[in-house]
Design an enzyme around this catalytic site. Structure first.
Site, PDB file in Angstrom:
ATOM      1  N   SER A 119       6.461  -4.752   0.699  1.00 36.59           N
ATOM      2  CA  SER A 119       5.173  -4.398  -0.031  1.00 36.59           C
ATOM      3  C   SER A 119       4.354  -3.235   0.941  1.00 36.59           C
ATOM      4  O   SER A 119       3.743  -3.036  -0.177  1.00 36.59           O
ATOM      5  CB  SER A 119       4.718  -5.382  -1.213  1.00 36.59           C
ATOM      6  OG  SER A 119       5.205  -6.202  -2.532  1.00 36.59           O
ATOM      7  N   HIS A 140      12.333  -0.159  -0.014  1.00 38.35           N
ATOM      8  CA  HIS A 140      10.638  -0.687  -0.955  1.00 38.35           C
ATOM      9  C   HIS A 140      11.686  -0.471  -2.960  1.00 38.35           C
ATOM     10  O   HIS A 140      10.739   0.299  -2.913  1.00 38.35           O
ATOM     11  CB  HIS A 140       9.648  -0.688  -0.278  1.00 38.35           C
ATOM     12  CG  HIS A 140       8.565  -1.330  -1.642  1.00 38.35           C
ATOM     13  ND1 HIS A 140       7.420  -0.754  -1.717  1.00 38.35           N
ATOM     14  CD2 HIS A 140       8.218  -2.753  -1.662  1.00 38.35           C
ATOM     15  CE1 HIS A 140       6.640  -0.986  -2.202  1.00 38.35           C
ATOM     16  NE2 HIS A 140       7.128  -2.602  -2.312  1.00 38.35           N
ATOM     17  N   GLU A 152      11.331   3.441  -1.711  1.00 41.54           N
ATOM     18  CA  GLU A 152      10.158   3.958  -1.196  1.00 41.54           C
ATOM     19  C   GLU A 152      10.571   3.439   0.282  1.00 41.54           C
ATOM     20  O   GLU A 152      11.331   2.419   0.521  1.00 41.54           O
ATOM     21  CB  GLU A 152       8.826   3.252  -1.094  1.00 41.54           C
ATOM     22  CG  GLU A 152       7.666   3.817  -1.966  1.00 41.54           C
ATOM     23  CD  GLU A 152       6.400   3.636  -1.760  1.00 41.54           C
ATOM     24  OE1 GLU A 152       5.402   4.154  -1.539  1.00 41.54           O
ATOM     25  OE2 GLU A 152       5.797   2.019  -1.440  1.00 41.54           O
ATOM     26  N   ASN A 190       1.762   0.262  -3.501  1.00 36.97           N
ATOM     27  CA  ASN A 190       0.699  -0.408  -3.617  1.00 36.97           C
ATOM     28  C   ASN A 190      -0.336  -0.291  -3.112  1.00 36.97           C
ATOM     29  O   ASN A 190      -1.494  -0.632  -3.119  1.00 36.97           O
ATOM     30  CB  ASN A 190       1.399  -1.691  -2.365  1.00 36.97           C
ATOM     31  CG  ASN A 190       2.478  -2.308  -3.489  1.00 36.97           C
ATOM     32  OD1 ASN A 190       2.041  -2.719  -4.976  1.00 36.97           O
ATOM     33  ND2 ASN A 190       3.372  -2.862  -2.430  1.00 36.97           N
TER      34      ASN A 190
END
Ligand code: CAA
Ligand code: NAD
Length: 283
Positions: A119, A140, A152, A190
């Protein structure tokens, strides 16, 4: 390069979802964890989701059987030996990931791509635990993986165009929309999302409103499908604390400091839905 055989490490909520979408796309998919009972439980969960999809006429009974046949339980990383790709989805901890990538580097064939679902951790640093940094990449996925369209894709400093192209092509084959993001802590998803969640936790900590009311504000006021505290429980508070710590350390900026209440919940083991308790009770 063709990717036909994959090993997913970590049969938690993310690894399970990643294995499900890989198997659905027709790839032979090993699902590995430290204990085979965790893997079997996750495959049972996936079978339950597929049964619901059959009932909703989203897939046929034959497709369900095909997906389950493609999913192979694994209790040894040696199964990675003949794989074209490994996707790691274990705990968000650099030391643990480095050790697993070092091991994978020895087991897998030289052409195998090693991807991480981290993450927030630097891909370049994970890649340095191997002798093939050119074939290490961030892939991701978002939670829940079968539903969320985004992947991602993060290149480490040494990741080649060939590796990037293979992962982009695979993401499209899985029905996802890949977005390339540079290798900085938290990437984009994130860096933005966890700041909102951390701030929502501060609102609880400072007694500004109850978790239910904070979530209602964001659901009804901003049209979010889940409130930030419900989403925090869904992601896992242990994962959120790791991400905040990684961004705090990585950027050296106090704006990323995790809320003390988040630390306390994690210490108490109240890490969200998977533990039966977080900001809400799931028992
Ligand atoms: N696995 C597979 N499918 C699932 C699922 C799961 N765990 N949970 C829900 N679904 C499916 C349901 O089967 C349902 O499918 P149909 O449309 O075919 O019926 C669909 O999703 C909608 O589910 P529900 O009707 O039960 O519930 P909902 O409408 O409230 O949607 C949700 C659930 C999709 C999770 C929605 O609440 C949502 O989008 N929440 C926000 C999720 C989010 O923000 N994810 C990103 C987290 S951050 C991250 O992943 C990155 C990180 O590094 C931490
Ligand atoms: P989880 O706690 O649900 O599952 C992790 C699994 O990994 C567990 O089953 C554990 O037994 C297993 N594991 C730990 N060490 C292992 C090892 N050495 N070998 C094999 N298996 C091992 O965690 P999760 O939420 O699935 O998160 C996994 C990764 O995905 C983390 O890096 C996290 O940051 C990332 N991620 C999480 C989310 C999310 O919403 N939870 C979203 C995107 C990315």
């Amino acid at each position: 390069m063709a990717i036909n055989k994959v090993l997913v490490i970590g049969a938690g909520q993310m690894g399970g979802g990643i294995a499900q979408v890989m198997a659905t796309a027709g790839l032979t998919t090993y699902l590995n964890d430290v204990d085979i009972s965790i893997v079997n439980k996750r495959i049972e969960f996936i079978a339950g989701l597929l049964t619901k999809d059959v009932a909703k006429n989203k897939i046929t009974e034959e497709k369900k059987s095909e997906i389950l046949t493609n999913l192979i339980p694994s209790d040894t990383l040696n199964n990675a030996a003949d794989c074209d790709l490994v996707v790691e989805a274990i705990v968000e901890n650099m030391k643990v990931k480095e050790s697993v990538f070092g091991e994978l580097d020895k087991i897998t064939k030289p052409s195998c791509i090693l991807a991480t679902n981290t993450s927030s951790l630097p891909i370049t640093e994970i890649a340095a635990a191997t002798k093939r940094p050119d074939k290490v990449i961030g892939m991701h996925f978002m939670n829940p993986v079968p539903v969320m369209k985004l992947v991602e894709v993060i290149r480490g400093i040494a990741t080649t165009d060939e590796t990037y192209a293979a992962i982009k092509e695979l993401s499209l084959k899985l029905g996802k929309s890949p977005v390339e993001v540079r290798d900085f802590p938290g990437f984009v998803s994130n860096r933005v999302l966890q700041m909102m969640i951390n701030e929502a936790i501060y609102c609880v900590y400072e007694g500004i409103a109850t978790p239910e009311d904070i979530d209602t504000v964001m659901k009804l006021g901003m049209n979010h499908p889940m409130g930030p505290l419900q989403l925090a429980d869904f992601i896992g508070l242990d994962t959120i604390l790791s991400i905040m710590n990684i961004m705090h350390e990585g950027y050296g900026d106090s704006k990323y400091r995790p809320c003390p209440l988040l630390r306390q919940y994690v210490k108490a083991g109240w890490v969200g839905k998977k533990a039966g308790k977080g900001f809400y009770d799931y028992k």
